[in-house]
Design an enzyme around this catalytic site. Structure first.
Site, PDB file in Angstrom:
ATOM      1  CG  ASP A 189      -2.167   0.673   1.140  1.00  0.00           C
ATOM      2  OD1 ASP A 189      -2.172   1.755   0.543  1.00  0.00           O
ATOM      3  OD2 ASP A 189      -3.178   0.171   1.658  1.00  0.00           O
ATOM      4  CG  ASP A 204      -4.070   6.241   1.189  1.00  0.00           C
ATOM      5  OD1 ASP A 204      -4.918   5.444   1.588  1.00  0.00           O
ATOM      6  OD2 ASP A 204      -3.917   7.394   1.658  1.00  0.00           O
ATOM      7  CD  GLU A 254      -8.678   5.267  -0.845  1.00  0.00           C
ATOM      8  OE1 GLU A 254      -9.514   5.017   0.027  1.00  0.00           O
ATOM      9  OE2 GLU A 254      -7.650   5.931  -0.613  1.00  0.00           O
ATOM     10  CG  HIS A 282      -8.647  -0.180   5.484  1.00  0.00           C
ATOM     11  ND1 HIS A 282      -8.636  -0.360   4.115  1.00  0.00           N
ATOM     12  CD2 HIS A 282      -8.024   0.996   5.709  1.00  0.00           C
ATOM     13  CE1 HIS A 282      -8.021   0.665   3.548  1.00  0.00           C
ATOM     14  NE2 HIS A 282      -7.643   1.502   4.494  1.00  0.00           N
ATOM     15  CG  ASP A 283     -10.917   3.319   4.634  1.00  0.00           C
ATOM     16  OD1 ASP A 283     -10.318   3.363   5.733  1.00  0.00           O
ATOM     17  OD2 ASP A 283     -10.357   3.526   3.545  1.00  0.00           O
TER      18      ASP A 283
HETATM   19  C1  NOJ Z   1      -7.572   6.088   2.597  1.00  0.00           C
HETATM   20  C2  NOJ Z   1      -7.274   4.906   3.463  1.00  0.00           C
HETATM   21  O1  NOJ Z   1      -7.962   3.782   2.953  1.00  0.00           O
HETATM   22  C3  NOJ Z   1      -7.692   5.292   4.860  1.00  0.00           C
HETATM   23  O2  NOJ Z   1      -7.699   4.200   5.736  1.00  0.00           O
HETATM   24  C4  NOJ Z   1      -6.780   6.382   5.335  1.00  0.00           C
HETATM   25  O3  NOJ Z   1      -7.198   6.821   6.607  1.00  0.00           O
HETATM   26  C5  NOJ Z   1      -6.800   7.576   4.363  1.00  0.00           C
HETATM   27  N1  NOJ Z   1      -6.741   7.178   3.009  1.00  0.00           N
HETATM   28  C6  NOJ Z   1      -5.663   8.517   4.626  1.00  0.00           C
HETATM   29  O4  NOJ Z   1      -4.461   7.941   4.220  1.00  0.00           O
END
Ligand code: NOJ
Ligand code: CA
Length: 566
Positions: free
Chosen positions: A104, A208, A275, A336-337
């Site tokens: 990542d 990210d 992402e 994870h979000d």
């Molecule tokens: C996206 C990530 O998936 C998330 O977990 C993170 O907090 C933010 N970007 C900031 O890096």
């Protein structure tokens, strides 16, 4: 494990991906925090599950204020996760099993404790000052932010630094200052980290918040919008259109530059998955007109899709329109979000099996979030108990609103979907021998790997047999997708054909997914050598002439190479 290269599609288009959140997967050294040796110990499990590519959330040196998404050294491993030797052993061991590994990359920002930022904020004259985005505040006093730009979490993304009396920009949280990619030194340094990990043997990188890399040089205000809450398919919100901070044309151009760097590492090719947020057509632009940008982008629209045949078909149609060959879509149902997928289907195992069948048979790259394969649930943890910095930021939000937002796919306390992997019915779910960093879900006593291993009707066995089926079938890995519009098929049944090759070597799979709660009769054309797989039982039988599709059942009828059980 990944079938030979006789297929015309690159491996990364055919692969199946499994996301590991290292902190929560397996704790080998008994400190309550998941680590790389823990992942190493679980490689047998992952191989037997049948996933081919592992994506690990960040485990680099970091103060862990956002649990690794705030990197302070891109070349070092955070000690709580292990050592560089562990990291190299993991790459080696994954490869030895014929699997692939994806790291990542947080390119957009660093931790505020990264030595670059420490130097940058120390004085306006620092040689690292221009590594980040610093601006004067608005006149007369300079004590108000340079412009109206809002961060991705709402509120101004500008942060005032008392010592140097200027503001720095952060797209996410204040302790994650954005790097300044308009500075060639920054770009070169970050491309250096990309090259470093590819040279170490990593097969791909997840990028990210890639959509935020470039900000507009004009620093003009973002225009007003009535939109309050951003979503996966429309990132604008907090009453503005983020035209100067998100999806900037320079970011889209940068995707191609990054691709060229990755292409330096030839055989086998490596891949990039970005992402980004927006509707499929907007996101497709990141892949480049000539398919020379990011290899893949996450399509999060699936996270919000209604559980109905018509809604699912409309979504897949939209995705197919936006990502025709040579592009490849992705299918993501959890991360994870976001709220765990099992939560969204109300804990209904048959519905979960149906969505897994869609995910693993539709054209595109599936991303499975750890624990999804056993039906792990969100853990309802109140905001004020959250360790997640996003939970801290929204601490004032009443719990009823948290629930409403969760239903809409927005998680204010991301701890809820990051609880320890449930390996067995033990006190700490087999994750650790000591109390884990986040509480174990109370359901772990019944929902765990050990309990499902031997149960042919379990969700785990369903994933395992679907993944095995996919590995045998070139149609499922690399075939075209056509809709099956049989006259008597109700709209609640999503039906499509995957096909690969021609003539005698043609491999074909017909998929019928019943999103209704009724039994639906299916007339199948009976040809020798066809086999039918049901996601209910996981076994395969000679395909009958007619079949009663049970409520929420999915079947795959295979013909050609993939029809022969291994
Ligand atoms: C996206 C990530 O998936 C998330 O977990 C993170 O907090 C933010 N970007 C900031 O890096
Ligand atoms: Ca540990």
């Amino acid at each position: 494990m990944i079938p030979g290269d006789s297929l015309d599609a690159a491996w990364w288009k055919r692969t199946t991906t499994y996301q590991i959140y290292p902190r929560s997967f397996a704790d080998a050294n008994r400190d309550g925090i998941g680590d790389l040796p823990g992942i190493l110990e679980k490689l047998d499990y992952l191989q037997s599950l049948g996933v081919e590519t592992l994506w690990l959330s960040p485990f680099f040196e970091s103060p862990q204020a956002d649990f690794g998404y705030d990197v302070s050294d891109y070349y070092a491993i955070a000690p709580e996760y292990g050592t560089m030797d562990d990291c190299r052993a993991l790459i080696r061991q994954v490869h030895a099993r014929g699997m692939k590994i994806v790291f990542d990359m947080v390119l957009n920002h660093t931790s505020e404790r990264h030595p670059w930022f420490v130097a940058s904020r120390s004085s306006r004259e620092s040689p690292k000052r221009d590594f980040y985005i610093w601006r004067n505040g608005r006149r007369p006093s300079g004590k108000s932010p340079p412009n109206n730009w809002r961060s991705m979490l709402g509120g101004s993304g500008w942060h005032y630094d008392v010592r140097t009396e200027q503001w720095y920009w952060a797209s996410f949280l204040g302790f994650q200052p954005d790097l300044n990619y308009r500075n060639p030194e920054v770009k070169a340094a970050m491309l250096g980290t990309v090259r470093h990990w590819l040279a170490e043997g990593v097969d791909g990188l997840r990028l990210d918040i890639f959509n935020a890399i470039f900000k507009d040089e004009s620093f003009a205000d973002n225009p007003f919008s009535w939109r309050a809450v951003p979503s996966e398919t429309n990132p604008h919100g907090f009453f503005q259109r983020h035209v100067h901070t998100i999806d900037h044309p320079d970011t889209i151009a940068f995707a191609r530059e990054l691709r060229a760097v990755v292409d330096e590492f030839g055989d086998p090719p490596r891949f990039l998955v970005g992402e980004v947020f927006g509707d499929p057509a907007t996101l497709q632009r990141y892949c480049g007109e000539a398919a020379d940008g990011l290899h893949l982008v996450f399509l999060f629209a699936t996270m919000r899709a209604r559980f109905s045949g018509r809604a699912v078909r409309a979504l897949v149609e939209e995705i197919e329109r936006s990502f025709p060959e040579p592009f490849s879509p992705t299918y993501v149902f959890g991360s994870h979000d976001r709220p765990r997928f099992m939560h969204r289907v109300g804990g209904d195992r048959d519905k979960a099996k149906l969505v897994a069948t869609l995910q693993l048979t539709v054209r595109g790259v599936p991303f499975i979030y750890y624990g999804e394969e056993i039906g792990m649930f969100n853990h309802d943890i109140p905001l004020h108990e959250g360790l997640d910095p996003v939970a801290a930021r929204y601490r004032f939000v009443p719990q009823w609103l948290v629930r409403v937002l969760r239903k809409r796919g927005i998680l204010l306390n991301r701890d809820e979907c990051r609880t320890p992997m449930q390996w067995d019915a033990g006190r700490y779910a087999g994750f650790s021998h000591v109390e884990p960093w986040l509480p174990v879900h109370p359901e772990s006593r019944s929902v765990n790997v050990a309990a499902q291993e031997g149960d042919p009707e379990s969700l785990l066995c369903c994933y395992r047999s679907l993944l095995a089926l996919r590995r045998e079938s070139t149609a499922l890995q690399a075939g075209t997708l056509e809709w099956i519009d049989a006259p008597r098929l109700p709209g609640d049944v999503v039906a499509y054909r995957r096909m690969h090759g021609e003539g005698a070597s043609c491999d074909r799979a017909d998929i019928f997914l019943n999103f209704s709660s009724h039994t639906i009769p299916l007339a199948l054309d009976e040809r020798a050598g066809r086999t039918l797989f049901s996601n209910r039982r996981g076994d395969r039988v000679p395909a009958p002439r007619s079949y009663a599709l049970a409520p929420h059942e999915g079947v795959i009828v295979l013909e050609g190479r993939g029809s022969k059980p291994a």
